[in-house]
Motif scaffolding. Structure first.
Motif, PDB file in Angstrom:
ATOM      1  N   ALA A 136       0.822  -1.215   0.000  1.00  0.00           N
ATOM      2  CA  ALA A 136       0.000   0.000   0.000  1.00  0.00           C
ATOM      3  C   ALA A 136       0.853   1.261   0.000  1.00  0.00           C
ATOM      4  CB  ALA A 136      -0.930  -0.007   1.204  1.00  0.00           C
ATOM      5  N   PHE A 137       2.131   1.125   0.392  1.00  0.00           N
ATOM      6  CA  PHE A 137       3.055   2.252   0.414  1.00  0.00           C
ATOM      7  C   PHE A 137       4.371   1.822  -0.219  1.00  0.00           C
ATOM      8  CE2 PHE A 137       0.196   2.736   4.047  1.00  0.00           C
ATOM      9  CZ  PHE A 137      -0.282   4.025   3.854  1.00  0.00           C
ATOM     10  N   SER A 138       5.173   2.794  -0.620  1.00  0.00           N
ATOM     11  CA  SER A 138       6.449   2.475  -1.245  1.00  0.00           C
ATOM     12  C   SER A 138       7.402   1.848  -0.240  1.00  0.00           C
ATOM     13  CB  SER A 138       7.089   3.738  -1.822  1.00  0.00           C
ATOM     14  OG  SER A 138       7.521   4.597  -0.770  1.00  0.00           O
ATOM     15  N   ARG A 139       8.344   1.089  -0.736  1.00  0.00           N
ATOM     16  CA  ARG A 139       9.337   0.480   0.144  1.00  0.00           C
ATOM     17  C   ARG A 139      10.161   1.545   0.866  1.00  0.00           C
ATOM     18  NH1 ARG A 139       9.380  -3.959  -3.826  1.00  0.00           N
ATOM     19  NH2 ARG A 139       8.851  -5.860  -2.669  1.00  0.00           N
ATOM     20  N   GLU A 140      10.356   2.695   0.202  1.00  0.00           N
ATOM     21  CA  GLU A 140      11.107   3.788   0.825  1.00  0.00           C
ATOM     22  C   GLU A 140      10.346   4.349   2.029  1.00  0.00           C
ATOM     23  OE1 GLU A 140      12.517   3.008  -3.116  1.00  0.00           O
ATOM     24  OE2 GLU A 140      10.487   3.511  -2.421  1.00  0.00           O
ATOM     25  N   ALA A 141       9.026   4.523   1.870  1.00  0.00           N
ATOM     26  CA  ALA A 141       8.206   5.042   2.968  1.00  0.00           C
ATOM     27  C   ALA A 141       8.164   4.043   4.124  1.00  0.00           C
ATOM     28  CB  ALA A 141       6.793   5.346   2.476  1.00  0.00           C
ATOM     29  N   ILE A 142       8.079   2.762   3.797  1.00  0.00           N
ATOM     30  CA  ILE A 142       8.045   1.729   4.836  1.00  0.00           C
ATOM     31  C   ILE A 142       9.359   1.708   5.610  1.00  0.00           C
ATOM     32  CG2 ILE A 142       7.820  -0.753   5.282  1.00  0.00           C
ATOM     33  CD1 ILE A 142       6.113  -0.849   2.662  1.00  0.00           C
ATOM     34  N   ALA A 143      10.467   1.815   4.882  1.00  0.00           N
ATOM     35  CA  ALA A 143      11.780   1.786   5.521  1.00  0.00           C
ATOM     36  C   ALA A 143      11.983   2.981   6.442  1.00  0.00           C
ATOM     37  CB  ALA A 143      12.873   1.745   4.457  1.00  0.00           C
ATOM     38  N   ALA A 144      11.344   4.104   6.126  1.00  0.00           N
ATOM     39  CA  ALA A 144      11.525   5.316   6.931  1.00  0.00           C
ATOM     40  C   ALA A 144      10.532   5.412   8.085  1.00  0.00           C
ATOM     41  CB  ALA A 144      11.372   6.548   6.034  1.00  0.00           C
ATOM     42  N   ALA A 145       9.495   4.604   8.071  1.00  0.00           N
ATOM     43  CA  ALA A 145       8.457   4.687   9.097  1.00  0.00           C
ATOM     44  C   ALA A 145       8.919   4.092  10.421  1.00  0.00           C
ATOM     45  CB  ALA A 145       7.200   3.973   8.614  1.00  0.00           C
ATOM     46  N   GLN A 146       8.193   4.442  11.474  1.00  0.00           N
ATOM     47  CA  GLN A 146       8.418   3.850  12.789  1.00  0.00           C
ATOM     48  C   GLN A 146       7.367   2.781  13.099  1.00  0.00           C
ATOM     49  OE1 GLN A 146       8.329   7.130  15.542  1.00  0.00           O
ATOM     50  NE2 GLN A 146       9.888   8.284  14.427  1.00  0.00           N
ATOM     51  N   VAL A 147       6.130   3.041  12.657  1.00  0.00           N
ATOM     52  CA  VAL A 147       5.008   2.136  12.926  1.00  0.00           C
ATOM     53  C   VAL A 147       4.254   1.886  11.628  1.00  0.00           C
ATOM     54  CG1 VAL A 147       2.868   1.782  14.234  1.00  0.00           C
ATOM     55  CG2 VAL A 147       4.740   3.116  15.243  1.00  0.00           C
ATOM     56  N   VAL A 148       3.889   0.633  11.385  1.00  0.00           N
ATOM     57  CA  VAL A 148       3.097   0.273  10.210  1.00  0.00           C
ATOM     58  C   VAL A 148       1.857  -0.482  10.678  1.00  0.00           C
ATOM     59  CG1 VAL A 148       3.034  -1.056   8.067  1.00  0.00           C
ATOM     60  CG2 VAL A 148       5.100   0.223   8.675  1.00  0.00           C
ATOM     61  N   PHE A 149       0.706  -0.007  10.270  1.00  0.00           N
ATOM     62  CA  PHE A 149      -0.592  -0.558  10.683  1.00  0.00           C
ATOM     63  C   PHE A 149      -1.333  -0.984   9.424  1.00  0.00           C
ATOM     64  CE2 PHE A 149      -4.637   0.748  13.315  1.00  0.00           C
ATOM     65  CZ  PHE A 149      -5.149  -0.526  13.144  1.00  0.00           C
ATOM     66  N   ASP A 150      -1.586  -2.275   9.275  1.00  0.00           N
ATOM     67  CA  ASP A 150      -2.314  -2.786   8.115  1.00  0.00           C
ATOM     68  C   ASP A 150      -3.619  -3.399   8.599  1.00  0.00           C
ATOM     69  OD1 ASP A 150      -3.169  -3.683   5.684  1.00  0.00           O
ATOM     70  OD2 ASP A 150      -1.349  -4.791   5.186  1.00  0.00           O
ATOM     71  N   VAL A 151      -4.749  -2.878   8.132  1.00  0.00           N
ATOM     72  CA  VAL A 151      -6.044  -3.359   8.582  1.00  0.00           C
ATOM     73  C   VAL A 151      -6.456  -4.650   7.870  1.00  0.00           C
ATOM     74  CG1 VAL A 151      -8.503  -2.732   8.745  1.00  0.00           C
ATOM     75  CG2 VAL A 151      -6.769  -1.068   9.298  1.00  0.00           C
ATOM     76  N   VAL A 152      -5.797  -4.980   6.751  1.00  0.00           N
ATOM     77  CA  VAL A 152      -6.091  -6.241   6.067  1.00  0.00           C
ATOM     78  C   VAL A 152      -5.796  -7.402   7.018  1.00  0.00           C
ATOM     79  CG1 VAL A 152      -5.440  -7.772   4.173  1.00  0.00           C
ATOM     80  CG2 VAL A 152      -5.646  -5.307   3.769  1.00  0.00           C
ATOM     81  N   ALA A 153      -6.801  -8.260   7.219  1.00  0.00           N
ATOM     82  CA  ALA A 153      -6.674  -9.336   8.209  1.00  0.00           C
ATOM     83  C   ALA A 153      -6.268 -10.679   7.624  1.00  0.00           C
ATOM     84  CB  ALA A 153      -7.987  -9.499   8.966  1.00  0.00           C
ATOM     85  N   MET A 154      -6.574 -10.907   6.359  1.00  0.00           N
ATOM     86  CA  MET A 154      -6.238 -12.163   5.716  1.00  0.00           C
ATOM     87  C   MET A 154      -5.520 -11.882   4.403  1.00  0.00           C
ATOM     88  SD  MET A 154      -7.311 -14.473   7.758  1.00  0.00           S
ATOM     89  CE  MET A 154      -8.304 -14.470   9.274  1.00  0.00           C
ATOM     90  N   PRO A 155      -4.260 -12.326   4.293  1.00  0.00           N
ATOM     91  CA  PRO A 155      -3.505 -13.138   5.245  1.00  0.00           C
ATOM     92  C   PRO A 155      -3.105 -12.341   6.490  1.00  0.00           C
ATOM     93  CG  PRO A 155      -2.072 -12.433   3.476  1.00  0.00           C
ATOM     94  CD  PRO A 155      -3.459 -11.986   3.098  1.00  0.00           C
ATOM     95  N   ALA A 156      -2.808 -13.059   7.570  1.00  0.00           N
ATOM     96  CA  ALA A 156      -2.460 -12.394   8.829  1.00  0.00           C
ATOM     97  C   ALA A 156      -1.190 -11.576   8.679  1.00  0.00           C
ATOM     98  CB  ALA A 156      -2.315 -13.432   9.941  1.00  0.00           C
ATOM     99  N   ARG A 157      -0.239 -12.124   7.919  1.00  0.00           N
ATOM    100  CA  ARG A 157       1.003 -11.387   7.631  1.00  0.00           C
ATOM    101  C   ARG A 157       0.945 -10.956   6.167  1.00  0.00           C
ATOM    102  NH1 ARG A 157       5.623 -13.774   7.736  1.00  0.00           N
ATOM    103  NH2 ARG A 157       6.860 -12.054   8.554  1.00  0.00           N
ATOM    104  N   THR A 158       0.471  -9.746   5.961  1.00  0.00           N
ATOM    105  CA  THR A 158       0.324  -9.211   4.616  1.00  0.00           C
ATOM    106  C   THR A 158       1.696  -8.809   4.057  1.00  0.00           C
ATOM    107  OG1 THR A 158       0.057  -6.967   5.451  1.00  0.00           O
ATOM    108  CG2 THR A 158      -1.951  -8.291   5.216  1.00  0.00           C
ATOM    109  N   PRO A 159       1.775  -8.557   2.754  1.00  0.00           N
ATOM    110  CA  PRO A 159       3.036  -8.059   2.192  1.00  0.00           C
ATOM    111  C   PRO A 159       3.543  -6.806   2.914  1.00  0.00           C
ATOM    112  CG  PRO A 159       1.579  -8.722   0.434  1.00  0.00           C
ATOM    113  CD  PRO A 159       0.777  -8.838   1.697  1.00  0.00           C
ATOM    114  N   LEU A 160       2.636  -5.914   3.301  1.00  0.00           N
ATOM    115  CA  LEU A 160       3.039  -4.698   4.007  1.00  0.00           C
ATOM    116  C   LEU A 160       3.635  -5.029   5.373  1.00  0.00           C
ATOM    117  CD1 LEU A 160       3.170  -1.624   4.252  1.00  0.00           C
ATOM    118  CD2 LEU A 160       0.765  -1.647   4.994  1.00  0.00           C
ATOM    119  N   ILE A 161       3.007  -5.935   6.107  1.00  0.00           N
ATOM    120  CA  ILE A 161       3.515  -6.331   7.420  1.00  0.00           C
ATOM    121  C   ILE A 161       4.859  -7.046   7.276  1.00  0.00           C
ATOM    122  CG2 ILE A 161       3.107  -7.846   9.399  1.00  0.00           C
ATOM    123  CD1 ILE A 161       1.476  -5.267   9.475  1.00  0.00           C
ATOM    124  N   ILE A 162       4.972  -7.918   6.289  1.00  0.00           N
ATOM    125  CA  ILE A 162       6.237  -8.634   6.057  1.00  0.00           C
ATOM    126  C   ILE A 162       7.369  -7.650   5.763  1.00  0.00           C
ATOM    127  CG2 ILE A 162       7.437 -10.198   4.470  1.00  0.00           C
ATOM    128  CD1 ILE A 162       4.752 -11.707   4.184  1.00  0.00           C
TER     129      ILE A 162
END
Length: 272
Positions: free
Chosen positions: A200-226
């Motif tokens: 849902a966000f660029s890899r650059e934004a994810i790398a710079a973030a402190q907290v990542v919140f993904d509301v997608v529940a299935m799969p439990a470990r989404t690509p964003l969470i991974i």
């Protein structure tokens, strides 16, 4: 032994465009664990007014409401709880003797999670999405004191409306911004995998973030969470949201609040 519904069994259902199994397994496991003569079934519909009318006419005790019905259901119930009224989105209907009252346990779940994870309200965030669930999450953040927010949504009308209602900014895309908290409230990532198009966000934004919140529940470990975990970020998962909101629905339907061990058992069973 599986519970066999009888003539006195209390029926609860869910309505979703794409019915899942988590709620069915979660609720039915707790009913059996606690010896409650209830039964839960997931459904979909092409005639929403008739389906909601059926809840009233057939004495169905409760109904979970998922995409794409969360906003359209509002005009079909008799009363709306404050948890849903302000955000104009519901996810739960409770039938009290033929009178239908609607709630938003998504909102309640997110408020609890913000407290449990001890997130600082001074943290700036970007939230991607503008639908019913996005309204619940954005409103929970706003009511918890988060003042620095950007709503990222390609639908300008819905995005601006949501941003304005919470005192946030709207942008069609996040661009080069890298806020410390990222919140995904879109279906992006439901397909699983690790491809960039499932983020849902660029890899650059994810790398710079402190907290990542993904509301997608299935799969439990989404690509964003991974991806966030790969960078060692603090994460809040959709599984946490769906478990808490399902628990609050269970309490509304039955008047019984299971203990933490029973809830953990039900979540584990629902995921299996």
């Amino acid at each position: 032994m599986a519970h066999i519904p009888g003539k006195d069994t209390v029926l609860c259902i869910s309505l979703a465009g794409r019915p899942g199994t988590f709620g069915v397994r979660f609720h039915n496991h707790l009913y059996q664990l606690l010896g409650l003569d209830y039964y839960y079934k997931a459904m979909t519909t092409q005639d929403l007014p008739a389906a909601v009318g059926g809840i009233r006419a057939l004495g169905i005790r409760g109904c979970g409401v998922s995409m794409p019905y969360k906003e359209a259901c509002m005009a079909l119930v008799d009363e709306i709880d404050p948890s849903a009224a302000a955000i104009e989105s519901i996810n739960t209907i409770v039938n009290e003797g033929g009178r239908l009252k609607a709630y938003n346990t998504d909102y309640l779940a997110v408020r609890q999670l913000l407290e449990q994870h001890r997130l600082d309200p001074d943290t700036a965030f970007a939230l991607r999405g503008s639908g019913g669930m996005a309204k619940a999450v954005a409103s929970a953040l706003c009511d918890a004191g988060f003042k620095q927010g950007i709503i990222v949504a390609r639908n300008e009308q819905a995005g601006r409306q949501l941003a304005d209602s919470c005192g946030y900014r709207w942008q069609a895309e996040l661009g080069d911004l890298c806020p410390p908290m990222l919140v995904n409230v879109t279906p992006i990532g439901m397909a699983g995998g690790v491809e960039a198009e499932q983020l849902a966000f660029s890899r650059e934004a994810i790398a710079a973030a402190q907290v990542v919140f993904d509301v997608v529940a299935m799969p439990a470990r989404t690509p964003l969470i991974i991806e966030a975990e790969r960078h060692g970020k603090a994460v809040i998962t959709g599984l946490e949201v769906i478990a808490l909101q399902a628990l609050e629905q269970f309490v509304l339907y039955t008047g019984v609040r299971p203990n933490s061990e029973q809830v953990a058992q039900a979540v584990a069973y629902a995921r299996a």
